[in-house]
Design a protein around this motif. Structure first.
Motif, PDB file in Angstrom:
ATOM      1  N   GLU A 398       0.941  -1.269   0.039  1.00  0.00           N
ATOM      2  CA  GLU A 398       0.025   0.033   0.094  1.00  0.00           C
ATOM      3  C   GLU A 398       0.599   1.247   0.049  1.00  0.00           C
ATOM      4  OE1 GLU A 398      -2.184   1.144   3.501  1.00  0.00           O
ATOM      5  OE2 GLU A 398      -4.147   1.375   2.378  1.00  0.00           O
ATOM      6  N   ASN A 399       1.895   1.190   0.843  1.00  0.00           N
ATOM      7  CA  ASN A 399       2.910   2.337   0.914  1.00  0.00           C
ATOM      8  C   ASN A 399       3.555   2.483  -0.641  1.00  0.00           C
ATOM      9  OD1 ASN A 399       2.346   3.164   3.311  1.00  0.00           O
ATOM     10  ND2 ASN A 399       4.334   2.184   4.267  1.00  0.00           N
ATOM     11  N   ALA A 400       4.066   1.343  -1.206  1.00  0.00           N
ATOM     12  CA  ALA A 400       4.676   1.436  -2.365  1.00  0.00           C
ATOM     13  C   ALA A 400       3.785   2.123  -3.288  1.00  0.00           C
ATOM     14  CB  ALA A 400       4.994   0.056  -2.928  1.00  0.00           C
ATOM     15  N   LYS A 402       0.975   4.100  -2.658  1.00  0.00           N
ATOM     16  CA  LYS A 402       0.842   5.720  -2.037  1.00  0.00           C
ATOM     17  C   LYS A 402       1.930   6.769  -2.421  1.00  0.00           C
ATOM     18  CE  LYS A 402      -0.356   5.108   2.391  1.00  0.00           C
ATOM     19  NZ  LYS A 402      -0.877   5.224   3.559  1.00  0.00           N
ATOM     20  N   TYR A 403       3.255   6.052  -2.280  1.00  0.00           N
ATOM     21  CA  TYR A 403       4.377   6.797  -2.530  1.00  0.00           C
ATOM     22  C   TYR A 403       4.852   6.905  -3.817  1.00  0.00           C
ATOM     23  CZ  TYR A 403       2.872   7.556   2.313  1.00  0.00           C
ATOM     24  OH  TYR A 403       2.126   7.903   3.385  1.00  0.00           O
ATOM     25  N   SER A 404       4.206   6.389  -4.614  1.00  0.00           N
ATOM     26  CA  SER A 404       4.728   6.307  -6.183  1.00  0.00           C
ATOM     27  C   SER A 404       3.608   6.956  -7.044  1.00  0.00           C
ATOM     28  CB  SER A 404       4.865   5.007  -6.475  1.00  0.00           C
ATOM     29  OG  SER A 404       5.681   4.121  -5.705  1.00  0.00           O
ATOM     30  N   SER A 426       9.831  -3.377  -3.668  1.00  0.00           N
ATOM     31  CA  SER A 426      10.678  -2.145  -4.321  1.00  0.00           C
ATOM     32  C   SER A 426       9.603  -1.565  -5.154  1.00  0.00           C
ATOM     33  CB  SER A 426      11.925  -2.458  -5.023  1.00  0.00           C
ATOM     34  OG  SER A 426      11.575  -3.083  -5.952  1.00  0.00           O
ATOM     35  N   ASP A 427       9.863   0.063  -4.947  1.00  0.00           N
ATOM     36  CA  ASP A 427       8.845   0.798  -5.985  1.00  0.00           C
ATOM     37  C   ASP A 427       9.623   1.708  -6.546  1.00  0.00           C
ATOM     38  OD1 ASP A 427       9.228   3.285  -4.400  1.00  0.00           O
ATOM     39  OD2 ASP A 427       8.144   2.054  -2.645  1.00  0.00           O
ATOM     40  N   GLN A 428       9.298   2.538  -7.430  1.00  0.00           N
ATOM     41  CA  GLN A 428      10.130   3.648  -8.298  1.00  0.00           C
ATOM     42  C   GLN A 428       9.468   4.806  -7.858  1.00  0.00           C
ATOM     43  OE1 GLN A 428       9.045   2.023 -12.131  1.00  0.00           O
ATOM     44  NE2 GLN A 428      10.880   1.081 -12.207  1.00  0.00           N
ATOM     45  N   GLN A 445       4.941   8.837  12.456  1.00  0.00           N
ATOM     46  CA  GLN A 445       6.168   9.557  11.436  1.00  0.00           C
ATOM     47  C   GLN A 445       5.700   9.422  10.179  1.00  0.00           C
ATOM     48  OE1 GLN A 445       8.805  11.116  12.396  1.00  0.00           O
ATOM     49  NE2 GLN A 445       8.552  11.049  14.290  1.00  0.00           N
ATOM     50  N   ARG A 446       5.295  10.575   9.696  1.00  0.00           N
ATOM     51  CA  ARG A 446       4.910  11.001   8.249  1.00  0.00           C
ATOM     52  C   ARG A 446       5.814  11.850   7.604  1.00  0.00           C
ATOM     53  NH1 ARG A 446      -0.363  11.426   6.197  1.00  0.00           N
ATOM     54  NH2 ARG A 446       0.421   9.870   4.668  1.00  0.00           N
ATOM     55  N   LEU A 447       6.495  11.519   6.536  1.00  0.00           N
ATOM     56  CA  LEU A 447       7.472  12.500   6.089  1.00  0.00           C
ATOM     57  C   LEU A 447       6.602  13.565   5.290  1.00  0.00           C
ATOM     58  CD1 LEU A 447       9.942   9.829   5.016  1.00  0.00           C
ATOM     59  CD2 LEU A 447      10.102  10.983   7.253  1.00  0.00           C
ATOM     60  N   GLY A 457      -2.929   8.881   5.430  1.00  0.00           N
ATOM     61  CA  GLY A 457      -2.235   7.674   6.115  1.00  0.00           C
ATOM     62  C   GLY A 457      -2.274   8.237   7.785  1.00  0.00           C
ATOM     63  N   ALA A 458      -1.749   7.346   8.820  1.00  0.00           N
ATOM     64  CA  ALA A 458      -1.995   7.614  10.078  1.00  0.00           C
ATOM     65  C   ALA A 458      -0.459   7.417  10.690  1.00  0.00           C
ATOM     66  CB  ALA A 458      -2.861   6.801  10.939  1.00  0.00           C
ATOM     67  N   GLY A 459       0.555   7.120   9.781  1.00  0.00           N
ATOM     68  CA  GLY A 459       1.872   6.842  10.363  1.00  0.00           C
ATOM     69  C   GLY A 459       1.806   5.650  11.383  1.00  0.00           C
ATOM     70  N   GLY A 461       1.618   2.234   9.884  1.00  0.00           N
ATOM     71  CA  GLY A 461       1.612   1.045   9.000  1.00  0.00           C
ATOM     72  C   GLY A 461       3.228   0.328   9.119  1.00  0.00           C
ATOM     73  N   LEU A 462       4.171   1.252   9.122  1.00  0.00           N
ATOM     74  CA  LEU A 462       5.479   0.689   9.175  1.00  0.00           C
ATOM     75  C   LEU A 462       5.820   0.287  10.513  1.00  0.00           C
ATOM     76  CD1 LEU A 462       7.801   3.158   6.961  1.00  0.00           C
ATOM     77  CD2 LEU A 462       6.972   0.692   6.670  1.00  0.00           C
ATOM     78  N   MET A 463       5.342   1.028  11.466  1.00  0.00           N
ATOM     79  CA  MET A 463       5.517   0.382  13.148  1.00  0.00           C
ATOM     80  C   MET A 463       4.916  -0.831  13.062  1.00  0.00           C
ATOM     81  SD  MET A 463       5.249   2.654  16.517  1.00  0.00           S
ATOM     82  CE  MET A 463       5.883   1.740  17.887  1.00  0.00           C
TER      83      MET A 463
HETATM   84  P1  ADP Z   1       1.499   6.101   6.635  1.00  0.00           P
HETATM   85  O1  ADP Z   1       1.719   5.932   5.381  1.00  0.00           O
HETATM   86  O2  ADP Z   1      -0.042   5.598   7.124  1.00  0.00           O
HETATM   87  O3  ADP Z   1       1.726   7.479   6.818  1.00  0.00           O
HETATM   88  P2  ADP Z   1       3.661   4.528   7.595  1.00  0.00           P
HETATM   89  O4  ADP Z   1       4.021   4.065   8.765  1.00  0.00           O
HETATM   90  O5  ADP Z   1       3.185   3.413   6.627  1.00  0.00           O
HETATM   91  O6  ADP Z   1       2.341   5.493   7.838  1.00  0.00           O
HETATM   92  O7  ADP Z   1       4.356   5.311   6.769  1.00  0.00           O
HETATM   93  C1  ADP Z   1       5.256   6.178   7.322  1.00  0.00           C
HETATM   94  C2  ADP Z   1       5.893   7.345   6.463  1.00  0.00           C
HETATM   95  O8  ADP Z   1       6.864   6.873   5.813  1.00  0.00           O
HETATM   96  C3  ADP Z   1       4.716   7.590   5.525  1.00  0.00           C
HETATM   97  O9  ADP Z   1       4.142   8.675   5.641  1.00  0.00           O
HETATM   98  C4  ADP Z   1       5.933   8.072   4.421  1.00  0.00           C
HETATM   99  O10 ADP Z   1       6.478   9.431   4.561  1.00  0.00           O
HETATM  100  C5  ADP Z   1       7.042   7.169   4.762  1.00  0.00           C
HETATM  101  N1  ADP Z   1       6.878   5.922   3.489  1.00  0.00           N
HETATM  102  C6  ADP Z   1       6.607   4.877   3.524  1.00  0.00           C
HETATM  103  N2  ADP Z   1       6.713   4.237   2.837  1.00  0.00           N
HETATM  104  C7  ADP Z   1       7.375   4.666   1.834  1.00  0.00           C
HETATM  105  C8  ADP Z   1       7.611   4.535   0.466  1.00  0.00           C
HETATM  106  N3  ADP Z   1       7.640   3.212  -0.212  1.00  0.00           N
HETATM  107  N4  ADP Z   1       8.149   5.457  -0.421  1.00  0.00           N
HETATM  108  C9  ADP Z   1       8.560   6.606   0.331  1.00  0.00           C
HETATM  109  N5  ADP Z   1       8.193   6.978   1.602  1.00  0.00           N
HETATM  110  C10 ADP Z   1       7.455   6.026   2.135  1.00  0.00           C
END
Ligand code: ADP
Length: 513
Positions: A398-400, A402-404, A426-428, A445-447, A457-459, A461-463
């Motif tokens: 889902e992140n791959a 959302k962030y592509s 992996s994504d591009q 943590q949301r960049l 996003g709620a920050g 997923g990765l945690m």
């Molecule tokens: P969410 O996606 O809900 O914000 P996540 O914990 O999954 O929360 O991700 C945290 C942050 O990491 C994202 O908000 C994003 O800034 C960055 N991130 C995660 N996956 C990717 C990715 N594949 N490419 C670029 N940034 C990513």
């Protein structure tokens, strides 16, 4: 006749004097016999010629048993040398005072005494006797030892305390601080002892408030204060100070002592909790709004909507409901892991099936990204909880997506490596700078990146991925460069036999019923 008159009074006088001396001697003997401390007299050779009751009793002898014995019977080898030295000193200088010597009882047990000794000499300086008074100081020693132990114990306790501790005299001058307090404030013990009010860890802007609290503490009006202190480097930090006062017999305050708890982390957690509640409720509400809106429109506009429009509305509602359910699922996993009650239903799992399921779920929401599954033909099973594995892969895929924003290819691959299987997504997409990579896998943590502004996003997923992977005994990491896409890797333990359970991991294992 004259001669007779002279002789009678002289004889009587002598007789009287002798009687007086005998009487005096008898008195002194009674005093000596009944004294509560030990009294002993030896001849120049060191044999007892007199011992009082106390002296005999403290050594477990009777007076009769000791008379005639050499004083060496009352010492072990080492202490006899000490007693001999004291006797020689008395012989040379006439006396010795309050020396600590260990005596030996009849049963061989030793006990500490304080001894004072003298010599009795004749007119020509010849030693006639040695005298010694002896106090049994066993009880005093025991009290001293108990006090020493108590002091050692409380010093150890204070030194090992996690909270800071400072002790002030009645003028507010530091008389003691523990290592935790020095560590907390950055001031060394030497920099604090002897220093009075205002204390160097009081931030000037809080002098008044802290001074007020201190006075209240001194007056016994209150014992707990939430204040701000200052580290040596100027950094302010929140503390809870719990104070107590020590008074003398007249009720005067001798010292004021306080434990100090640094509540910086506590405050941060509170703030995080507030952020969490507001972020999650915002996410929940916006998704619910979409679902309710779509369903209400479908219901109220039923007659005017085409079949396709109706279908799209229901699909939107379903998609948001699905996403809502995932968010709640992530929250639940996080809270289970936080509460250390994450139970894995682990079994041999073919990772190919897991990926197939997840790709199917993801593609039903019409992604235009191309998802490529790149697995070798033969892949060993992993020992994992299939549903948890699906959650990890779903979050990463889902992140791959959302962030592509430029679309592109997303690859899922796997390769066995010694005792682990390494899985990568992996994504591009937009990629992540090295400094930002260090911030990932933490709560909320949301960049920030304008290219993905508005991406929801709620920050969490990765945690959640990290917690689940680590619970399986694996690890997760990212390799990425800004603008060049990202690859998230994680490992899972391979299994040789069905019931091999990985050694590491922070979860309990169970069978799914
Ligand atoms: P969410 O996606 O809900 O914000 P996540 O914990 O999954 O929360 O991700 C945290 C942050 O990491 C994202 O908000 C994003 O800034 C960055 N991130 C995660 N996956 C990717 C990715 N594949 N490419 C670029 N940034 C990513």
């Amino acid at each position: 006749m004259v001669e007779k008159c002279w002789r009678i009074p002289e004889a009587e006088k002598l007789k009287n004097e002798r009687n007086q001396t005998e009487e005096d001697l008898e008195k002194f003997k009674i005093i000596a016999d009944t004294a509560t401390y030990g009294l002993a007299i030896t001849n120049p050779e060191g044999e007892f010629v007199y011992v009082n009751e106390s002296y005999a009793r403290m050594h477990q002898y009777t007076s009769e048993e000791l008379i005639g014995k050499h004083f060496s019977v009352l010492y072990d080898e080492e202490q006899f040398k000490v007693a001999e030295r004291l006797k020689n000193r008395a012989a040379h200088v006439g006396s010795f005072v309050t020396e600590e010597v260990w005596h030996k009882r009849k049963d061989g047990a030793v006990f500490p005494t304080l001894m004072t000794g003298h010599t009795v000499k004749d007119d020509r300086g010849k030693i006639l006797h040695f005298t010694a008074t002896t106090f049994d100081i066993t009880e005093r020693k025991q009290t001293e030892e108990a006090l020493r132990r108590e002091k050692e114990f409380s010093q150890g306790l204070i030194a090992s305390m996690q909270d800071g501790l400072f002790v002030l005299d009645s003028d507010g001058v530091h008389i003691d601080v523990n290592p935790a307090f020095c560590k907390m404030t950055g001031f060394s013990r030497r920099e604090l002892i002897g220093v009075g009010i205002p204390h160097p860890y009081w931030p000037p802007e809080h002098y008044e408030e802290i001074g007020r609290a201190y006075r209240k503490g001194l007056a016994g009006e209150s014992e707990n204060f939430e204040l701000n202190f200052m580290r040596k480097n100027g950094e302010r930090f929140p503390v809870i100070v719990s104070s107590s006062r020590l008074k003398d017999g007249q009720g005067n305050i001798i010292s004021y002592f306080a434990t100090v708890k640094d509540i910086t982390e506590h405050k941060k957690l509170d703030q995080l909790k507030d952020e969490f509640i507001s972020l999650v409720s915002h996410e929940l509400r916006s998704q619910l709004t979409i679902i309710i809106g779509a369903l209400n429109t479908a219901l109220s506009e039923e007659k005017h909507l085409t079949r396709d429009e109706m279908r799209r509305l229901l699909q939107d509602a379903s998609c948001e409901a699905e996403s809502l359910s995932r968010l709640v699922g992530n929250l639940l996993e996080l809270s289970r892991s936080q509460a250390k009650c994450l139970t894995l239903f682990a079994e041999p799992v073919d990772i190919r099936n897991v990926v197939k399921n997840v790709v199917k779920q993801i593609t039903q929401w019409n992604t235009s990204h191309q998802i490529v599954v790149d697995f070798p033909r033969k892949l060993p099973s992993v020992f994992a909880d299939q549903l948890r594995l699906e959650r990890v892969l779903y979050n990463l895929l889902e992140n791959a997506i959302k962030y592509s924003p430029q679309v592109g290819e997303i690859r899922v691959f796997a390769k066995p490596e010694s005792r682990h299987l390494v899985i990568g997504v992996s994504d591009q997409g937009i990629g992540i700078s090295v400094s930002d990579q260090a911030k990932l896998f933490k709560l909320f943590q949301r960049l920030e990146d304008p290219r993905v502004e508005g991406v929801k996003g709620a920050g969490l997923g990765l945690m959640v991925c990290q917690r689940l992977v680590e619970a399986h005994g694996g690890r997760i990491w990212v390799e990425s460069k800004p603008g060049q896409g990202s690859t998230f890797f994680f490992t899972l333990p391979l299994i040789a036999k069905e019931h091999d359970i990985p050694e590491s991991g922070s979860a309990s294992y169970a069978r799914r019923s």
